[in-house]
Design a protein around this motif. Structure first.
Motif, PDB file in Angstrom:
ATOM      1  N   GLU A 187       0.997  -1.396   0.306  1.00  7.64           N
ATOM      2  CA  GLU A 187      -0.016   0.370   0.143  1.00  7.64           C
ATOM      3  C   GLU A 187       1.079   1.544   0.290  1.00  7.64           C
ATOM      4  OE1 GLU A 187      -2.642   0.135   3.097  1.00  7.64           O
ATOM      5  OE2 GLU A 187      -0.550  -0.310   4.686  1.00  7.64           O
ATOM      6  N   ASN A 188      -0.016   2.145  -0.614  1.00  6.61           N
ATOM      7  CA  ASN A 188       1.291   3.685  -0.520  1.00  6.61           C
ATOM      8  C   ASN A 188       2.153   3.541  -1.320  1.00  6.61           C
ATOM      9  OD1 ASN A 188      -0.559   4.610   1.626  1.00  6.61           O
ATOM     10  ND2 ASN A 188      -0.244   4.204   2.878  1.00  6.61           N
ATOM     11  N   GLN A 189       2.304   3.534  -2.227  1.00  8.64           N
ATOM     12  CA  GLN A 189       3.377   2.668  -3.254  1.00  8.64           C
ATOM     13  C   GLN A 189       3.728   4.085  -3.602  1.00  8.64           C
ATOM     14  OE1 GLN A 189       4.321  -0.361  -4.087  1.00  8.64           O
ATOM     15  NE2 GLN A 189       2.914  -0.864  -2.407  1.00  8.64           N
ATOM     16  N   PRO A 208      -4.489   6.424   1.279  1.00  6.31           N
ATOM     17  CA  PRO A 208      -4.402   5.322   2.442  1.00  6.31           C
ATOM     18  C   PRO A 208      -3.257   5.370   3.475  1.00  6.31           C
ATOM     19  CG  PRO A 208      -3.907   4.261   0.233  1.00  6.31           C
ATOM     20  CD  PRO A 208      -3.686   6.486   0.410  1.00  6.31           C
ATOM     21  N   VAL A 209      -3.726   4.816   4.062  1.00  6.01           N
ATOM     22  CA  VAL A 209      -2.815   4.119   5.344  1.00  6.01           C
ATOM     23  C   VAL A 209      -2.771   3.175   6.184  1.00  6.01           C
ATOM     24  CG1 VAL A 209      -2.169   4.906   8.261  1.00  6.01           C
ATOM     25  CG2 VAL A 209      -2.880   6.940   7.049  1.00  6.01           C
ATOM     26  N   THR A 210      -3.477   2.552   6.435  1.00  2.58           N
ATOM     27  CA  THR A 210      -3.463   0.990   6.669  1.00  2.58           C
ATOM     28  C   THR A 210      -5.346   0.342   5.986  1.00  2.58           C
ATOM     29  OG1 THR A 210      -5.385   1.119   8.210  1.00  2.58           O
ATOM     30  CG2 THR A 210      -3.273   1.539   9.395  1.00  2.58           C
ATOM     31  N   LYS A 211      -4.948  -1.036   5.499  1.00  4.58           N
ATOM     32  CA  LYS A 211      -5.977  -2.120   5.482  1.00  4.58           C
ATOM     33  C   LYS A 211      -6.226  -2.634   6.006  1.00  4.58           C
ATOM     34  CE  LYS A 211      -4.038  -0.790   0.073  1.00  4.58           C
ATOM     35  NZ  LYS A 211      -4.605  -1.716  -0.705  1.00  4.58           N
ATOM     36  N   THR A 212      -7.000  -3.033   5.478  1.00  6.77           N
ATOM     37  CA  THR A 212      -7.588  -4.856   5.794  1.00  6.77           C
ATOM     38  C   THR A 212      -7.071  -5.585   5.893  1.00  6.77           C
ATOM     39  OG1 THR A 212      -9.340  -5.584   4.344  1.00  6.77           O
ATOM     40  CG2 THR A 212     -10.628  -3.622   6.174  1.00  6.77           C
ATOM     41  N   PHE A 213      -7.290  -7.022   5.933  1.00  6.22           N
ATOM     42  CA  PHE A 213      -6.510  -8.909   5.915  1.00  6.22           C
ATOM     43  C   PHE A 213      -6.786  -8.564   4.373  1.00  6.22           C
ATOM     44  CE2 PHE A 213      -5.349 -12.442   6.133  1.00  6.22           C
ATOM     45  CZ  PHE A 213      -3.874 -12.668   6.601  1.00  6.22           C
ATOM     46  N   SER A 214      -7.903  -8.647   4.099  1.00  7.15           N
ATOM     47  CA  SER A 214      -8.058  -9.046   2.502  1.00  7.15           C
ATOM     48  C   SER A 214      -8.367  -7.450   1.879  1.00  7.15           C
ATOM     49  CB  SER A 214      -9.457  -9.293   2.498  1.00  7.15           C
ATOM     50  OG  SER A 214     -10.384  -7.462   3.010  1.00  7.15           O
ATOM     51  N   GLY A 215      -7.695  -6.984   2.051  1.00 10.44           N
ATOM     52  CA  GLY A 215      -6.989  -5.582   1.569  1.00 10.44           C
ATOM     53  C   GLY A 215      -7.112  -4.089   0.646  1.00 10.44           C
ATOM     54  N   SER A 216      -8.767  -4.073   1.395  1.00 12.50           N
ATOM     55  CA  SER A 216      -9.606  -2.716   1.294  1.00 12.50           C
ATOM     56  C   SER A 216      -8.988  -2.005   2.374  1.00 12.50           C
ATOM     57  CB  SER A 216     -11.187  -3.440   1.284  1.00 12.50           C
ATOM     58  OG  SER A 216     -11.649  -3.785   2.907  1.00 12.50           O
ATOM     59  N   ILE A 217      -8.861  -0.218   1.517  1.00 16.35           N
ATOM     60  CA  ILE A 217      -8.558   0.667   2.508  1.00 16.35           C
ATOM     61  C   ILE A 217      -9.431   0.547   3.524  1.00 16.35           C
ATOM     62  CG2 ILE A 217      -8.763   2.884   2.386  1.00 16.35           C
ATOM     63  CD1 ILE A 217      -7.411   2.326  -0.405  1.00 16.35           C
ATOM     64  N   VAL A 218      -9.057   0.695   4.729  1.00 19.81           N
ATOM     65  CA  VAL A 218      -9.639   1.305   6.297  1.00 19.81           C
ATOM     66  C   VAL A 218      -9.466   2.663   6.492  1.00 19.81           C
ATOM     67  CG1 VAL A 218      -8.024  -0.319   7.834  1.00 19.81           C
ATOM     68  CG2 VAL A 218     -10.889   0.249   8.518  1.00 19.81           C
ATOM     69  N   SER A 219      -8.313   3.000   6.371  1.00 20.05           N
ATOM     70  CA  SER A 219      -7.971   4.078   7.424  1.00 20.05           C
ATOM     71  C   SER A 219      -7.371   5.060   6.213  1.00 20.05           C
ATOM     72  CB  SER A 219      -6.950   4.310   8.401  1.00 20.05           C
ATOM     73  OG  SER A 219      -7.619   3.003   9.634  1.00 20.05           O
ATOM     74  N   TYR A 220      -7.936   6.478   6.233  1.00 16.39           N
ATOM     75  CA  TYR A 220      -6.851   7.627   5.371  1.00 16.39           C
ATOM     76  C   TYR A 220      -6.246   8.370   6.270  1.00 16.39           C
ATOM     77  CZ  TYR A 220     -10.320   5.659   1.367  1.00 16.39           C
ATOM     78  OH  TYR A 220     -10.186   4.942   0.239  1.00 16.39           O
ATOM     79  N   PHE A 221      -5.160   9.093   5.927  1.00 14.72           N
ATOM     80  CA  PHE A 221      -4.859  10.156   6.620  1.00 14.72           C
ATOM     81  C   PHE A 221      -5.326  11.164   7.023  1.00 14.72           C
ATOM     82  CE2 PHE A 221      -1.929  13.395   7.322  1.00 14.72           C
ATOM     83  CZ  PHE A 221      -0.662  12.933   7.385  1.00 14.72           C
ATOM     84  N   GLY A 222      -6.842  11.590   5.895  1.00 13.11           N
ATOM     85  CA  GLY A 222      -7.875  12.053   7.285  1.00 13.11           C
ATOM     86  C   GLY A 222      -8.589  11.749   7.678  1.00 13.11           C
ATOM     87  N   ASP A 223      -8.416  10.946   8.358  1.00 10.35           N
ATOM     88  CA  ASP A 223      -9.329  10.075   9.708  1.00 10.35           C
ATOM     89  C   ASP A 223      -8.827  10.552  11.179  1.00 10.35           C
ATOM     90  OD1 ASP A 223     -10.819   9.000   7.681  1.00 10.35           O
ATOM     91  OD2 ASP A 223      -9.643   6.737   7.928  1.00 10.35           O
ATOM     92  N   LYS A 224      -9.384  10.608  11.909  1.00 13.23           N
ATOM     93  CA  LYS A 224      -9.826  10.730  13.233  1.00 13.23           C
ATOM     94  C   LYS A 224      -9.122   9.338  13.712  1.00 13.23           C
ATOM     95  CE  LYS A 224     -11.804  14.952  13.655  1.00 13.23           C
ATOM     96  NZ  LYS A 224     -12.929  15.434  15.252  1.00 13.23           N
ATOM     97  N   GLU A 225      -9.043   9.075  12.722  1.00 11.86           N
ATOM     98  CA  GLU A 225      -8.699   6.876  14.126  1.00 11.86           C
ATOM     99  C   GLU A 225      -8.093   6.117  12.783  1.00 11.86           C
ATOM    100  OE1 GLU A 225     -11.319   4.951  16.826  1.00 11.86           O
ATOM    101  OE2 GLU A 225     -11.590   3.817  14.868  1.00 11.86           O
TER     102      GLU A 225
END
Length: 695
Positions: free
Chosen positions: A15-17, A39-56
């Protein structure tokens, strides 16, 4: 950009290539529209779960839930947008670059989560004063005001040290950041913490070791409890499975009525849903429990309530957990790596050795390193009983669509307090209630004798905290780490093994850390010996006699010796005058302390107890030491070392867990054993992994 976060199955998310340089560019341009979409983090399956702008930011897929129950880092306590963005940037860089530490790999996710709360305190202070950047703390006046703020919060020494340490990490990360920060003092984090922590909390409170009578009562209660239940483990498994099946059948009936529209008045979110499921159970829980336990050897444990029976199951699991912790000294996260096949039996030099297999995570990236801990045979019954009690829950976790739940299915320490939810790992909070119950039922009360011994074996306690927690008449409060400290103190107090052996058991990198765990053991041992001068003299005499016998044999025989010191002695045999090799002369040198030695499992060290063996993590490291000596008897132990190292490297390779660093570690061990065996002409098969020449 190379993403170095590892998932429990050893996959690395791609991620974040565009890399962190792109993030820095957007941050410097204040292009928040595009920055917040990174994108900052993803789920185990590869879908994005957190973006830089998220508060969490959700790091669920990056942490092993068997190691920690924390998996998120939040930024919602910072009201200033610019400060929050700077805070996020620091963590983004720590996640994906080695900025946060001196090694070439980034901080582990669990470490990031641990230090997040400390840096949050710094940014809350900046936010409160309307400062726009952490770089403001580079100014001596502002930094002094921040230190005064820390003092007002009355932090303990450890908490204050962690806060100043995280500032040090920010300073070390400056070359990766678009702003500069430098702590305006030469004082280290420890010195700053000493100066600005609460005076009443200036002394770190080491985890407590249990006094002997408390330990014996708690351990004996657990042993008797497990010994009683173990023969009936399958009965308990069937009872637990039947209770769960009964609930599922009732749930299936209600779900079918909701899905078909037969009951339009009820939904899955309705507060009446649980009530209707309970009504639809085929058989009352009471009847199921009685059908299994009444008339059985466990009838006295028959509790006609599903909730209380589940609570009793948790107490049984806690007793199993206590025995595994007590008889290994394992860390909490190592205990959570135990599985149904963890108990192993080894034959070493004709002796049967029992071990528990798990993973240790200190100084390792990713899942951890597979290893073993020496243990007592009783832990086999604890493991087998825990496996039977949790079998139905682990099967349910394996069937879950959530890959992380599949991963947790190997863990033995799980419960299902809420029937509508999937089984969960038992954390310290879950265990603590049963710790208290077991201590109470075991009669682990604190009396004056217990209190006196507690003070003796816990010299590093904070008296202010200890006096509140440990009081005469109260029941002893158990915590998981107490088992580790108690193990270290007990075996050193009774001289059951060497510091080096405990270091290996505890998976420490150096002897001083192990020595610290055993603080108080020497004082406790000496308390008895000091009263018996004859015993002191006998111990000293026997120890000296062993040294004299060995040294006399080495100098006056033709026995082959190896190691730098061993080879020197062989070379010197013919040149040393015979009158200097007599038993009397050697005895005089030993009694004066000029000659001393310490035996290990693999060799002798003629540096005696002056050798601290700092940073020695393997037997091969002693090859570089001028004080090492290996005689023919010790050489036999290297056969077992060779077999163990080759088995480990082959096993790790078979499960694709053999990294280059781990392979290098074991190959070094193997080369050392082969050199010893070759020298002593011990037959062996030269190790060759996949046709490689491991020269």
């Amino acid at each position: 950009m190379r993403v170095l976060l590892e998932l429990p199955n050893n996959n690395v998310l791609k991620e974040n290539q565009d890399g962190y340089l792109n993030v820095l560019d957007l941050y410097n341009k204040n292009d928040l529209l595009h920055l917040y979409k990174i994108p900052v983090t993803k789920t185990f399956s590869g879908s994005i779960v957190s973006y830089f702008g998220d508060k969490e930011w959700d790091l669920t897929a990056y942490v092993d839930r068997k190691i920690t129950n924390k998996y998120k880092i939040t930024f919602n306590e910072i009201s200033s947008q610019s400060l929050a963005n700077e805070f996020k940037l620091i963590f983004f860089i720590w996640i994906y670059t080695p900025a946060g530490q001196r090694r070439t790999s980034p901080l582990k996710p669990t470490s990031l989560i641990a230090i997040h709360s400390k840096l949050t305190q710094v940014y809350k202070y900046l936010d409160k004063l309307k400062l726009d950047s952490i770089s403001n703390l580079s100014h001596p006046v502002l930094f002094y005001e921040f230190c005064s703020y820390i003092k007002e919060l009355e932090y303990s020494f450890i908490s204050a040290q962690h806060i100043f340490s995280v500032l040090g990490k920010v300073q070390e990360s400056s070359k990766y950041l678009p702003f500069s920060f430098e702590i305006p003092t030469d004082q280290g984090s420890g010195e700053l913490a000493s100066e600005y922590c609460s005076p009443s909390k200036s002394r770190a409170d080491q985890f407590y070791a249990m006094p002997t009578s408390v330990m014996e009562k708690i351990y004996l209660w657990c042993i008797k409890f497990i010994e009683e239940l173990h023969p009936h483990k399958e009965l308990l498994n069937e009872l637990a499975s039947e209770l769960r099946l009964n609930y599922k059948m009732g749930k299936k009936t209600i779900d079918k009525k909701i899905d078909s529209g037969t009951w339009p008045w009820l939904s899955y979110d309705s507060p009446n849903y649980r009530i209707e499921v309970n009504k639809s159970k085929p058989v009352p829980y009471k009847l199921i429990i009685e059908s299994f336990l009444v008339g059985s050897p466990l009838e006295k444990y028959c509790i006609p309530s599903a909730a209380r029976t589940q609570g009793w199951f948790s107490k049984v699991l806690t007793a199993c957990y206590i025995l595994c912790a007590a008889f290994t000294g394992m860390r909490r996260n190592e205990l959570y790596g135990l599985h149904s096949d963890s108990f192993k039996t080894r034959i070493f030099n004709g002796k049967t050795i029992y071990t528990l297999q798990s993973y240790h995570h200190k100084m390792t990236q990713g899942r951890g390193q597979l290893t073993e801990w020496v243990t007592s045979p009783i832990t086999r019954k604890a493991i087998e009983l825990a496996e039977a009690l949790t079998r139905h829950m682990r099967v349910e976790l394996l069937s879950s669509p959530n890959p992380m739940k599949n991963h947790e299915a190997s863990c033995l320490w799980i419960n299902q307090s809420k029937k509508s939810e999937e089984p969960k790992l038992m954390y310290e909070g879950h265990l603590r209630t049963n710790f208290d119950l077991i201590a109470k039922e075991a009669g682990a009360l604190i009396d004056q004798q217990v209190l006196d011994e507690f003070k003796l074996i816990n010299p590093n306690r904070n008296p202010l905290n200890a006096d509140k927690k440990i009081q005469v008449g109260k029941v002893w409060r158990i915590t998981t780490h107490q088992f580790r400290r108690t193990y270290a103190v007990f075996v050193r107090r009774h001289n059951l093994c060497s510091l080096t052996a405990i270091k290996d058991q505890f998976k420490h990198l150096d002897i001083p850390t192990t020595d610290w765990y055993g603080e108080g053991s020497a004082s406790a041992a000496l308390q008895g010996i000091e009263k018996d001068n004859e015993l002191k003299e006998l111990i000293s005499s026997v120890a000296n006699e062993v040294i004299i016998d060995n040294v006399y044999r080495w100098f006056n025989s033709n026995e082959k010796l190896y190691g730098k010191r061993g080879l020197e002695i062989m070379k010197e045999r013919s040149s040393i005058p015979s009158d200097l090799k007599t038993r009397e002369q050697i005895q005089e040198l030993v009694e004066k302390g000029i000659i001393d030695l310490v035996g290990t499992l693999h060799s002798y060290c003629l540096a005696g107890y002056e050798c601290r063996m700092d940073k020695v993590a393997s037997t091969a490291s002693c090859f570089k030491c001028e004080n090492q000596l290996i005689d023919e008897e010790k050489a036999k132990n290297w056969i077992q070392r060779h077999r163990w190292a080759t088995e480990q490297i082959i096993y790790l390779d078979s499960i694709n867990r053999l990294t280059s660093s781990i392979e290098s570690h074991y190959i070094t061990q193997i080369h050392a054993t082969e050199r010893v065996m070759h020298y002593f002409k011990i037959p062996f098969e030269k190790f060759n992994l996949k046709g490689k020449e491991n020269e």
